[in-house]
Each structure stands twice: as structure tokens, then as C-alpha cells.
Design a protein around this motif. Structure first.
Motif, mmCIF file in Angstrom:
data_model
loop_
_atom_site.group_PDB
_atom_site.id
_atom_site.type_symbol
_atom_site.label_atom_id
_atom_site.label_comp_id
_atom_site.label_asym_id
_atom_site.label_seq_id
_atom_site.Cartn_x
_atom_site.Cartn_y
_atom_site.Cartn_z
ATOM 1 N N GLY A 82 -8.751 -5.861 -20.495
ATOM 2 C CA GLY A 82 -8.944 -4.507 -19.996
ATOM 3 C C GLY A 82 -7.724 -3.618 -20.121
ATOM 4 N N GLY A 83 -6.674 -4.101 -20.766
ATOM 5 C CA GLY A 83 -5.490 -3.286 -21.025
ATOM 6 C C GLY A 83 -4.443 -3.357 -19.936
ATOM 7 N N ILE A 84 -3.504 -2.449 -20.040
ATOM 8 C CA ILE A 84 -2.344 -2.434 -19.143
ATOM 9 C C ILE A 84 -2.745 -2.298 -17.668
ATOM 10 N N LYS A 85 -3.845 -1.617 -17.410
ATOM 11 C CA LYS A 85 -4.275 -1.405 -16.018
ATOM 12 C C LYS A 85 -4.607 -2.712 -15.310
ATOM 13 N N THR A 86 -5.105 -3.699 -16.052
ATOM 14 C CA THR A 86 -5.508 -4.948 -15.421
ATOM 15 C C THR A 86 -4.440 -6.035 -15.494
ATOM 16 N N PHE A 87 -3.435 -5.844 -16.337
ATOM 17 C CA PHE A 87 -2.364 -6.823 -16.398
ATOM 18 C C PHE A 87 -1.462 -6.672 -15.185
ATOM 19 N N GLN A 88 -0.752 -7.729 -14.865
ATOM 20 C CA GLN A 88 0.072 -7.738 -13.667
ATOM 21 C C GLN A 88 1.525 -8.027 -14.010
ATOM 22 N N ILE A 89 2.363 -7.957 -12.986
ATOM 23 C CA ILE A 89 3.786 -8.245 -13.134
ATOM 24 C C ILE A 89 4.097 -9.468 -12.273
ATOM 25 N N ASP A 90 4.555 -10.514 -12.931
ATOM 26 C CA ASP A 90 4.978 -11.720 -12.224
ATOM 27 C C ASP A 90 6.475 -11.637 -11.976
ATOM 28 N N HIS A 91 6.878 -12.125 -10.822
ATOM 29 C CA HIS A 91 8.295 -12.308 -10.539
ATOM 30 C C HIS A 91 8.609 -13.748 -10.933
ATOM 31 N N PHE A 92 9.344 -13.923 -12.027
ATOM 32 C CA PHE A 92 9.615 -15.274 -12.513
ATOM 33 C C PHE A 92 10.190 -16.125 -11.386
ATOM 34 N N LYS A 93 11.202 -15.626 -10.750
ATOM 35 C CA LYS A 93 11.694 -16.223 -9.505
ATOM 36 C C LYS A 93 10.986 -15.456 -8.394
ATOM 37 N N PRO A 94 10.136 -16.120 -7.618
ATOM 38 C CA PRO A 94 9.301 -15.412 -6.633
ATOM 39 C C PRO A 94 10.114 -14.540 -5.680
ATOM 40 N N CYS A 95 9.659 -13.296 -5.516
ATOM 41 C CA CYS A 95 10.402 -12.370 -4.648
ATOM 42 C C CYS A 95 10.325 -12.799 -3.183
ATOM 43 N N SER A 96 9.350 -13.625 -2.820
ATOM 44 C CA SER A 96 9.287 -14.130 -1.446
ATOM 45 C C SER A 96 10.457 -15.078 -1.163
ATOM 46 N N LEU A 97 10.964 -15.717 -2.210
ATOM 47 C CA LEU A 97 12.092 -16.639 -2.060
ATOM 48 C C LEU A 97 13.418 -16.026 -2.514
ATOM 49 N N TYR A 98 13.320 -15.026 -3.387
ATOM 50 C CA TYR A 98 14.502 -14.357 -3.938
ATOM 51 C C TYR A 98 14.326 -12.849 -3.793
ATOM 52 N N PRO A 99 14.371 -12.325 -2.581
ATOM 53 C CA PRO A 99 14.098 -10.887 -2.375
ATOM 54 C C PRO A 99 15.055 -9.969 -3.137
ATOM 55 N N ASN A 100 16.267 -10.437 -3.425
ATOM 56 C CA ASN A 100 17.233 -9.621 -4.165
ATOM 57 C C ASN A 100 16.814 -9.427 -5.630
ATOM 58 N N LEU A 101 15.847 -10.219 -6.128
ATOM 59 C CA LEU A 101 15.390 -10.107 -7.515
ATOM 60 C C LEU A 101 14.075 -9.338 -7.650
ATOM 61 N N LYS A 102 13.586 -8.806 -6.540
ATOM 62 C CA LYS A 102 12.274 -8.150 -6.548
ATOM 63 C C LYS A 102 12.182 -7.030 -7.578
ATOM 64 N N ASN A 103 13.205 -6.206 -7.710
ATOM 65 C CA ASN A 103 13.196 -5.079 -8.643
ATOM 66 C C ASN A 103 14.113 -5.293 -9.849
ATOM 67 N N ASP A 104 14.480 -6.544 -10.090
ATOM 68 C CA ASP A 104 15.342 -6.870 -11.228
ATOM 69 C C ASP A 104 14.477 -7.043 -12.470
ATOM 70 N N TYR A 105 14.650 -6.157 -13.441
ATOM 71 C CA TYR A 105 13.832 -6.173 -14.654
ATOM 72 C C TYR A 105 13.882 -7.520 -15.368
ATOM 73 N N ASN A 106 15.023 -8.169 -15.336
ATOM 74 C CA ASN A 106 15.190 -9.457 -16.021
ATOM 75 C C ASN A 106 14.472 -10.604 -15.320
ATOM 76 N N ASN A 107 13.862 -10.339 -14.173
ATOM 77 C CA ASN A 107 13.090 -11.346 -13.446
ATOM 78 C C ASN A 107 11.584 -11.091 -13.560
ATOM 79 N N LEU A 108 11.200 -10.053 -14.288
ATOM 80 C CA LEU A 108 9.785 -9.663 -14.347
ATOM 81 C C LEU A 108 9.131 -10.138 -15.641
ATOM 82 N N VAL A 109 7.872 -10.557 -15.516
ATOM 83 C CA VAL A 109 7.096 -11.042 -16.653
ATOM 84 C C VAL A 109 5.756 -10.311 -16.671
#
Length: 182
Positions: A48-75
Motif C-alpha cells: 500500500g506504499g509509504i502510508k502503510t510502511f512503518q518505522i522500526d527502532h533497531f534498538k527499541p526506544c523502550s529500552l534505549y530512549p536516547n535513540l528514539k529520534n536517532d536516524y541511524n537507529n531507524l529502519v
């Protein structure tokens, strides 16, 4: 039995800007991940395109809150994998931008994904990477590429019209089958 590389082009995080909210990176991630799921390498258009795709936090933001907005942690990834990975922080996960997935994963003759290494096997099992859905989408993309190639060559060789028509028929039947699975 013929086997294939997992992917021909690896994603690479190139965006250097900063946003306050990780969701704002989605378009940049789509570009860097070539509109493909970082984990399954399925094209977003089949989901369904970009609207249905999601962003994963490679290192989970629940465990690594400092990486929540780090582009290098996003998939950039499909919702199926994002839900299954969730807050799992197992060391067997491989960052799609840091690892050569062709070393850890392969594709069988029908497009199903299999693990070649301990980490690959773990991810296939845990994230259900060997689903038929992913194999179908991979085959659809291959057919689409071949049809485009045939259409270009058709101009020089009119006899290819019949082959192109057959490929289009196969492509549409796979596409309909894939739509039924969603």
C-alpha cells in the motif's frame, strides 16, 4: 535447486538532518531504503506504499530512549515485521544498513527467504521472514523488472510481443493472488 541473493542493493542511511519526531523521517527512510522493507526487502508498493510502511527502532526506544529520534537507529519496514520485532533486543538482529544481508540470508528458487548464519536463522524464525507473502512480492518485483526489459526490447523485435503479453498475464495473476492475501 537454484538459489538467489537476498537483495541486489543494500540500504544506506544518508540523511544528515535532524527532526524532533522520528515519524518525520519516514520519507527520508523510504528513499534510503529504496522503498523496500529493511528486513524482508519487499517493495512498499505491494503493502500500500509509504502510508502503510512503518518505522522500526533497531534498538527499541523502550529500552534505549536516547535513540528514539536517532536516524541511524531507524529502519523502514513493513508492519508485519515491525510488530513481530516489537521491543525485542536480541543480539542476533542484524542492522540492514550495517550488515551485508546476502551473507546472512538467501532466497530459494520460489523466493522464500532462508537464513545462512545463526543470526539469519534467528531472524527468519523470529520475524517469520519465510512467509509465502514475501516470496510472492519478491517474485512480483522480478516479473515487473523483466516486463519492463521486454517492453524496451519489443521495440526492436516485434516477436517479443507474445512473450511480453504472457509475462503481463503472469504478473497480473500474481498481483491478484497477493491482493487476496492482504
Amino acid at each position: 535447486m537454484k538459489q538467489y541473493q537476498f537483495r541486489e542493493q543494500s540500504p544506506k542511511r544518508t540523511f544528515k538532518g535532524k527532526f524532533k519526531n522520528y515519524r518525520s523521517y519516514k520519507e527520508k527512510l523510504a528513499i534510503d531504503f529504496n522503498c523496500h522493507c529493511g528486513y524482508t526487502h519487499c517493495c512498499d508498493k505491494y503493502f500500500g506504499g509509504i502510508k502503510t510502511f512503518q518505522i522500526d527502532h533497531f534498538k527499541p526506544c523502550s529500552l534505549y530512549p536516547n535513540l528514539k529520534n536517532d536516524y541511524n537507529n531507524l529502519v523502514y519496514c513493513c508492519s508485519n515485521v515491525n510488530r513481530l520485532k516489537s521491543n525485542d533486543d536480541n543480539s542476533n538482529y542484524l542492522d540492514p544498513c550495517s550488515e551485508d544481508y546476502n551473507i546472512h540470508f538467501g532466497r530459494l528458487h520460489d523466493g522464500r527467504i532462508y537464513g545462512k548464519t545463526k543470526q539469519g536463522e534467528y531472524m527468519v524464525r523470529t520475524l517469520s521472514l519465510n512467509l509465502s507473502l514475501y516470496a510472492i512480492f519478491w517474485n512480483l518485483e522480478r516479473l515487473d523488472q523483466r516486463i519492463s526489459l521486454l517492453e524496451q526490447k519489443e521495440k526492436d523485435n516485434p516477436e517479443l510481443c507474445e512473450i511480453t503479453s504472457e509475462c503481463c498475464r503472469l504478473y497480473r495473476s500474481y498481483l491478484n493472488r497477493a491482493s487476496d492475501l492482504l
